[in-house]
Scaffold this motif. Structure first.
Motif, PDB file in Angstrom:
ATOM      1  N   UNK A 144     -14.414  -8.474   0.392  1.00  0.00           N
ATOM      2  CA  UNK A 144     -14.966  -7.833   1.583  1.00  0.00           C
ATOM      3  C   UNK A 144     -14.004  -6.837   2.227  1.00  0.00           C
ATOM      4  N   UNK A 145     -12.719  -7.130   2.267  1.00  0.00           N
ATOM      5  CA  UNK A 145     -11.785  -6.301   3.026  1.00  0.00           C
ATOM      6  C   UNK A 145     -10.946  -5.349   2.180  1.00  0.00           C
ATOM      7  N   UNK A 146     -10.677  -5.676   0.949  1.00  0.00           N
ATOM      8  CA  UNK A 146      -9.803  -4.833   0.135  1.00  0.00           C
ATOM      9  C   UNK A 146     -10.354  -3.418  -0.066  1.00  0.00           C
ATOM     10  N   UNK A 147     -11.643  -3.217  -0.328  1.00  0.00           N
ATOM     11  CA  UNK A 147     -12.148  -1.847  -0.449  1.00  0.00           C
ATOM     12  C   UNK A 147     -12.046  -1.046   0.852  1.00  0.00           C
ATOM     13  N   UNK A 148     -12.182  -1.724   1.984  1.00  0.00           N
ATOM     14  CA  UNK A 148     -12.066  -1.031   3.270  1.00  0.00           C
ATOM     15  C   UNK A 148     -10.628  -0.543   3.478  1.00  0.00           C
ATOM     16  N   UNK A 149      -9.683  -1.398   3.196  1.00  0.00           N
ATOM     17  CA  UNK A 149      -8.274  -1.026   3.326  1.00  0.00           C
ATOM     18  C   UNK A 149      -7.931   0.102   2.352  1.00  0.00           C
TER      19      UNK A 149
ATOM     20  N   UNK B 224      -5.364   3.448  -4.731  1.00  0.00           N
ATOM     21  CA  UNK B 224      -4.869   2.371  -5.600  1.00  0.00           C
ATOM     22  C   UNK B 224      -3.866   1.491  -4.866  1.00  0.00           C
ATOM     23  N   UNK B 225      -2.959   2.119  -4.107  1.00  0.00           N
ATOM     24  CA  UNK B 225      -1.991   1.325  -3.339  1.00  0.00           C
ATOM     25  C   UNK B 225      -2.686   0.448  -2.306  1.00  0.00           C
ATOM     26  N   UNK B 226      -3.659   1.017  -1.620  1.00  0.00           N
ATOM     27  CA  UNK B 226      -4.390   0.242  -0.623  1.00  0.00           C
ATOM     28  C   UNK B 226      -5.194  -0.880  -1.249  1.00  0.00           C
ATOM     29  N   UNK B 227      -5.755  -0.638  -2.411  1.00  0.00           N
ATOM     30  CA  UNK B 227      -6.545  -1.658  -3.096  1.00  0.00           C
ATOM     31  C   UNK B 227      -5.664  -2.820  -3.551  1.00  0.00           C
ATOM     32  N   UNK B 228      -4.536  -2.506  -4.148  1.00  0.00           N
ATOM     33  CA  UNK B 228      -3.641  -3.564  -4.635  1.00  0.00           C
ATOM     34  C   UNK B 228      -2.974  -4.288  -3.468  1.00  0.00           C
TER      35      UNK B 228
END
Length: 172
Positions: free
Chosen positions: A57-62, A22-26
């Motif tokens: 494109x990048x938020x799910x990877x992070x 969740x933190x990485x997504x936000x």
């Protein structure tokens, strides 16, 4: 006090992995929104579209990278708690160093050593700041020491009475 309110170890791994995702997504979404906005062609609609595409494109990877880090950290932390039979800041510091080293294993031994040092130092700083804040906040909850008064300033105890002087004689 946070250690006492956390889940027991097998469930803590899943909880920490989900929290890290969740933190990485936000955080990744915010960062990629700004990056996509800045790198898009001119025009507000193009910039908004570029921002949205970068987020998608990048938020799910992070978020996935954060989840892997959080899951591995929590797994190592729970393993250390099991073997050492105590929960203290050393578990987190060792877990951060081990996680950094393991995740950099594909890049060779020098990268593993560097990432392990950085992971250990970062977790040591985080734990140190947590201990510092705990000590500072504990100061405000200490009971104040009672004021020490000079007994001579209170006066002569033989002249003390609860009522009028005539009432003293009836009890003698």
């Amino acid at each position: 006090m946070e250690e006492y309110t956390r889940e027991p170890c097998p469930y803590r791994i899943v909880d920490d992995c989900g929290g890290a995702f969740a933190m990485g997504c936000i955080g990744g979404g915010v960062f990629q929104a700004i990056k996509g906005f800045r790198n898009a062609p001119s025009g507000m609609s193009r910039r908004m579209l570029g921002s949205l595409i970068a987020i998608k494109t990048r938020s799910p990877v992070i978020a996935g990278n954060f989840a892997v880090w959080g899951g591995m950290f929590s797994t190592i932390d729970c393993t250390l708690v099991h073997f050492r039979k105590k929960e203290d800041p050393w578990n987190s510091i060792i877990s951060g160093a081990a996680t950094g080293g393991i995740l950099a294993a594909r890049n060779g031994v020098p990268a593993m050593a560097g990432s392990a040092i950085i992971g250990g130092v970062l977790l040591a700083l985080i734990e140190g700041v947590g201990i510092l804040f705990t000590r500072i906040s504990a100061e405000q909850f200490k009971n104040p020491s009672p004021p020490t008064e000079d007994p001579a300033a209170l006066g002569d105890p033989s002249n003390f009475s609860f009522g009028s002087p005539s009432n003293n004689k009836q009890y003698q």
